[in-house]
Design an enzyme around this catalytic site. Structure first.
Site, mmCIF file in Angstrom:
data_model
loop_
_atom_site.group_PDB
_atom_site.id
_atom_site.type_symbol
_atom_site.label_atom_id
_atom_site.label_comp_id
_atom_site.label_asym_id
_atom_site.label_seq_id
_atom_site.Cartn_x
_atom_site.Cartn_y
_atom_site.Cartn_z
ATOM 1 N N TYR A 33 0.799 -1.214 0.008
ATOM 2 C CA TYR A 33 0.033 0.129 0.067
ATOM 3 C C TYR A 33 0.646 1.220 -0.075
ATOM 4 O O TYR A 33 1.960 1.317 0.102
ATOM 5 C CB TYR A 33 -0.940 -0.018 1.142
ATOM 6 C CG TYR A 33 -0.507 0.326 2.551
ATOM 7 C CD1 TYR A 33 0.550 -0.425 3.189
ATOM 8 C CD2 TYR A 33 -0.610 1.503 3.221
ATOM 9 C CE1 TYR A 33 1.111 -0.171 4.166
ATOM 10 C CE2 TYR A 33 0.130 1.805 4.308
ATOM 11 C CZ TYR A 33 1.034 1.016 4.910
ATOM 12 O OH TYR A 33 1.389 1.199 6.234
ATOM 13 N N ARG A 52 8.066 4.020 -4.801
ATOM 14 C CA ARG A 52 8.016 3.019 -3.808
ATOM 15 C C ARG A 52 6.913 2.029 -3.658
ATOM 16 O O ARG A 52 7.300 0.878 -3.580
ATOM 17 C CB ARG A 52 7.979 3.657 -2.217
ATOM 18 C CG ARG A 52 8.270 2.929 -1.266
ATOM 19 C CD ARG A 52 8.205 3.261 0.297
ATOM 20 N NE ARG A 52 7.093 3.942 0.438
ATOM 21 C CZ ARG A 52 6.805 4.742 1.763
ATOM 22 N NH1 ARG A 52 7.859 5.053 2.239
ATOM 23 N NH2 ARG A 52 5.557 5.278 1.720
ATOM 24 N N LYS A 147 6.537 -1.863 1.734
ATOM 25 C CA LYS A 147 5.140 -1.494 2.580
ATOM 26 C C LYS A 147 4.146 -2.339 2.278
ATOM 27 O O LYS A 147 3.356 -2.179 1.497
ATOM 28 C CB LYS A 147 4.999 -0.166 2.039
ATOM 29 C CG LYS A 147 4.401 0.855 2.933
ATOM 30 C CD LYS A 147 4.102 2.152 2.265
ATOM 31 C CE LYS A 147 2.960 3.113 3.105
ATOM 32 N NZ LYS A 147 3.225 3.085 4.394
ATOM 33 N N GLU A 180 11.726 2.624 14.384
ATOM 34 C CA GLU A 180 10.780 3.440 13.791
ATOM 35 C C GLU A 180 9.572 3.434 14.697
ATOM 36 O O GLU A 180 9.179 2.539 15.453
ATOM 37 C CB GLU A 180 10.677 3.242 12.281
ATOM 38 C CG GLU A 180 10.128 1.871 11.928
ATOM 39 C CD GLU A 180 9.884 1.564 10.501
ATOM 40 O OE1 GLU A 180 9.895 2.488 9.741
ATOM 41 O OE2 GLU A 180 10.012 0.292 10.149
ATOM 42 N N LEU A 206 11.096 1.401 7.074
ATOM 43 C CA LEU A 206 10.711 1.936 5.974
ATOM 44 C C LEU A 206 11.524 3.130 5.651
ATOM 45 O O LEU A 206 11.760 3.653 6.410
ATOM 46 C CB LEU A 206 9.165 1.963 6.143
ATOM 47 C CG LEU A 206 8.788 2.428 4.636
ATOM 48 C CD1 LEU A 206 8.419 1.093 3.869
ATOM 49 C CD2 LEU A 206 7.107 2.909 4.903
HETATM 50 N N1 PMP Z 1 7.521 3.650 9.005
HETATM 51 C C1 PMP Z 1 6.420 3.133 8.751
HETATM 52 C C2 PMP Z 1 6.396 1.665 9.594
HETATM 53 C C3 PMP Z 1 5.131 3.374 8.263
HETATM 54 O O1 PMP Z 1 4.172 2.931 8.139
HETATM 55 C C4 PMP Z 1 5.238 4.827 7.517
HETATM 56 C C5 PMP Z 1 3.986 5.561 6.934
HETATM 57 N N2 PMP Z 1 3.519 4.584 6.164
HETATM 58 C C6 PMP Z 1 6.521 5.653 7.702
HETATM 59 C C7 PMP Z 1 7.694 4.812 8.253
HETATM 60 C C8 PMP Z 1 6.459 6.756 6.731
HETATM 61 O O2 PMP Z 1 6.565 6.855 5.486
HETATM 62 P P1 PMP Z 1 6.305 7.907 4.758
HETATM 63 O O3 PMP Z 1 6.807 9.203 5.127
HETATM 64 O O4 PMP Z 1 6.459 7.590 3.225
HETATM 65 O O5 PMP Z 1 4.785 8.154 4.774
#
Ligand code: PMP
Length: 294
Positions: A33, A52, A147, A180, A206
């Protein structure tokens, strides 16, 4: 105005949208997603999110549902049909519908689903909405660079946070280092005004698109970012802390577990980053920026 969803080629009222019970996304979380913010009518970091998405699909050997141009058009059609200027678009691609079997089906068409909802980008309110985070063990699988919608680890982490009245859970690896947030990247700022966030090496986190945009903005502004691991103890001593994601943008953190961070208000550098990011999102977010091709 009813909310409109997209399901594999059709735009349908949100309440009527659904997928088959043998969709592999539903049965195996065999799907990926993306969430893209729509700020002032512009899709924020669209290129990074689509890059991504394609990368995640490739890692799982799921077919890309449609050519890039068609995907871009479908996103815009969602914005048009939902008549939203500020909001979020959720996109999910699954390996498709097939009789339940762990092995990939020989033939299946990928399912692409999109939903959209409104959001507010009131920056003073976001700065004022300071957050508490808790730390929890990181119990997830090892391919956090993909993701996927296999999010039960993050669901449990976020629920643990909610149970304690916290906004986010920062997950901690077996060696005591923060990986994270459950749905965001984790950042601290030390007493030398350095931004510290974990590197994306070893697929341990991620590669956040917002994180990448911030890296590029900081480079322009000559704000130093150090990509390295940091422990929970180090985070407790941070001058400032924040979470970054497409949904949160930059969310100021003023408490980690029971330790206060800073003076209880969003930190000075955190606020500056939020301003820089919003300026970028409103003025340039719709441009085809490619920070770091996946
Ligand atoms: N880490 C994780 C585990 C996430 O789920 C997300 C958001 N989807 C992020 C980091 C941040 O990613 P982004 O800035 O691309 O939304």
């Amino acid at each position: 105005m009813p909310r409109i969803a997209y399901v594999s080629g059709r735009y349908i009222p949100h309440a009527d949208a659904g997928v088959h019970i043998e969709d592999r996304g539903f049965q195996f979380a065999d799907s990926v997603y993306e969430v893209v913010a729509l700020v002032n009518g512009r899709l924020c970091d669209e290129v990074g999110h689509l890059d991504r998405l394609v990368r995640s699909l490739g890692e799982l050997r799921i077919k890309v549902p449609m050519p890039r141009k068609s995907m871009e058009m479908a996103l815009r059609e969602m914005v048009r049909r939902n008549r939203i200027k500020n909001g979020m678009i959720y996109m999910q691609v699954t390996r498709g519908v097939a009789p339940r079997d762990f092995v990939f089906p020989k033939k299946s068409d990928t399912t692409l689903v999109m939903t959209m909802y409104p959001a507010k980008y009131d920056i003073p309110a976001r700065k004022a909405a300071v957050k508490k985070v808790i730390t929890v063990p990181d119990i997830r699988w090892k391919r956090r660079d993909i993701k996927t919608t296999a999010l039960i680890g993050q669901v449990l982490a976020k629920q643990a946070a909610a149970d304690k009245g916290a906004y986010e859970a920062w997950m901690v690896d077996d060696d005591g280092f923060i990986t994270e947030g459950s749905s965001s990247n984790a950042w601290i700022i030390d007493k030398n005004r350095n931004l510290i966030t974990r590197a994306t090496a070893n697929n341990s986190i991620l590669k956040g698109v917002t994180r990448s945009a911030l890296q590029a903005l900081c480079k322009k502004e000559k704000i130093k970012i150090i990509e390295r691991k940091f422990t929970v103890a180090e985070a407790y001593k941070a001058q400032e802390a924040f979470c970054s994601s497409a949904v949160a943008l930059i969310a100021p953190v003023v408490q980690i577990d029971d330790k206060k961070i800073g003076n209880g208000q969003a930190g000075e550098i955190t606020c500056k980053l939020l301003d820089l990011y919003m300026e970028y999102a409103t003025k340039n977010g719709g441009k085809q920026e490619r920070w770091n091709p996946a």
